[in-house]
Structures are given as structure tokens and as C-alpha cells.
Design a protein around this motif. Sequence first.
Motif, PDB file in Angstrom:
ATOM      1  N   GLU A  94       0.767  -0.884   0.270  1.00 57.85           N
ATOM      2  CA  GLU A  94      -0.509  -0.058  -0.108  1.00 57.85           C
ATOM      3  C   GLU A  94       1.000   1.330   0.277  1.00 57.85           C
ATOM      4  OE1 GLU A  94      -0.282  -2.610   3.031  1.00 57.85           O
ATOM      5  OE2 GLU A  94      -1.335  -3.487   1.815  1.00 57.85           O
ATOM      6  N   ASN A  95       1.703   1.545   0.424  1.00 54.88           N
ATOM      7  CA  ASN A  95       2.790   2.321   0.731  1.00 54.88           C
ATOM      8  C   ASN A  95       4.097   2.430  -0.742  1.00 54.88           C
ATOM      9  OD1 ASN A  95       2.424   2.684   2.868  1.00 54.88           O
ATOM     10  ND2 ASN A  95       4.150   2.561   3.815  1.00 54.88           N
ATOM     11  N   ARG A  96       3.544   1.738  -1.892  1.00 55.41           N
ATOM     12  CA  ARG A  96       4.303   1.707  -2.334  1.00 55.41           C
ATOM     13  C   ARG A  96       3.513   2.635  -3.453  1.00 55.41           C
ATOM     14  NH1 ARG A  96       8.417  -0.443  -5.660  1.00 55.41           N
ATOM     15  NH2 ARG A  96       8.678  -0.807  -7.325  1.00 55.41           N
ATOM     16  N   ARG A  97       4.503   3.716  -4.131  1.00 56.58           N
ATOM     17  CA  ARG A  97       3.824   4.438  -4.981  1.00 56.58           C
ATOM     18  C   ARG A  97       5.028   4.662  -6.359  1.00 56.58           C
ATOM     19  NH1 ARG A  97       4.549  10.165  -1.729  1.00 56.58           N
ATOM     20  NH2 ARG A  97       2.838   9.627  -0.153  1.00 56.58           N
ATOM     21  N   LYS A  98       4.279   5.651  -7.452  1.00 47.57           N
ATOM     22  CA  LYS A  98       4.965   5.354  -8.647  1.00 47.57           C
ATOM     23  C   LYS A  98       6.128   5.243  -8.407  1.00 47.57           C
ATOM     24  CE  LYS A  98       4.300   6.481 -13.176  1.00 47.57           C
ATOM     25  NZ  LYS A  98       6.009   7.722 -13.543  1.00 47.57           N
ATOM     26  N   ALA A  99       6.955   5.146  -9.111  1.00 43.71           N
ATOM     27  CA  ALA A  99       8.593   4.846  -9.335  1.00 43.71           C
ATOM     28  C   ALA A  99       9.534   5.783 -10.228  1.00 43.71           C
ATOM     29  CB  ALA A  99       8.946   3.453  -9.276  1.00 43.71           C
ATOM     30  N   ASN A 100      10.050   7.187  -9.074  1.00 45.34           N
ATOM     31  CA  ASN A 100      10.349   8.412 -10.578  1.00 45.34           C
ATOM     32  C   ASN A 100      12.216   7.566 -10.311  1.00 45.34           C
ATOM     33  OD1 ASN A 100      11.426   8.430  -8.032  1.00 45.34           O
ATOM     34  ND2 ASN A 100      11.111  10.835  -7.928  1.00 45.34           N
TER      35      ASN A 100
END
Length: 162
Positions: free
Chosen positions: A145-151
Motif C-alpha cells: 500500500e505504501n508503494r508509489r509510482k517509482a520515479n
Amino acid sequence: MALISKKSPEQQAQAAAEKARKQQEAEDKRRADQLERERQAFMSTPVGQARQSFERGDLVFQCSIDVMSQQAIIVAMVGSTTAQRTSDPVVVLNAVCHEGWELVNGSFVFVEQGQQSRDKFMSSGQNVAIKGETVGYYLFKRCEENRRKANEPWAQNATADG
């Protein structure tokens, strides 16, 4: 006597185009090399290691961050003191969480790297100054749930430049 050979306008244009092509290839290679250096630098940080660990499918991730560094200073006939440098790991910890991790535990340890001592001036005893650093050890568990789109920080620099 050598004859001076003049190039036709077509030959001159072709030579200029070839030179421009080679310069563009060299610039592209330089840019690609710079991007790879920046990518490698990012991957060696705790955030980059967290990303690699998440992509590998690891269930836990641990990292350590230098929180405070202390240098020993002994001044003859005056005494001893320390010079400290501190850093706030919150930005790094948040970035690790955004890579898909949840902070489970954090602990701190003072790692002594040495000490300096000198006899006190005109009295008994010693002045002692300790050199070392406080290291924070952090344990994370996988949290989708904490994973954001990897920049890709190294790619952002390229788009800003080009």
C-alpha cells in the motif's frame, strides 16, 4: 609540387554532416554515461537499495543511516571538547516507505572510533574526548500500500537538461 585538392560543395556538405553526426553520437554517449553514473549513485543509497529489495520480492529491508558524527578535539592546556555534525534521516525514511516499505523498528548505537586524552594542566586527571558516530538502524517490512509510482531521479535530470 603537391596539388591542392578542393572539395566540391557536395563533398564539403557530406563532411560537415559526418562531423555533426559524430559529434551527436559522442554527445549521446556522454549523456548515456552520465545517466548510468547517476543511476548507479541512486541505487547505492538506502532508497535505491530499498527499491531493488522490493523488486526482488524481499519481505524485509534493513538499512543504517549515520545520524550524528562526533570529532574529538583536545586543546593543550585548555581541555577537551567535541565537534558534532547531525543529520535528519526523516527524508530518507519517508522515501524508503514510498518504495513499498513500512517502518517496523528503529534503534540507535554509538560507534566509538577512537578517543584522545591529555593530562590536565596543573592538576591531576585527564581530559578525554571521544570520536565516533551515532548510527540509526531501521527495519522495514514489505507494504504494497505504501508503494508509489517509482520515479527515476537520474532521468529527471536528463529531461530538465535536454
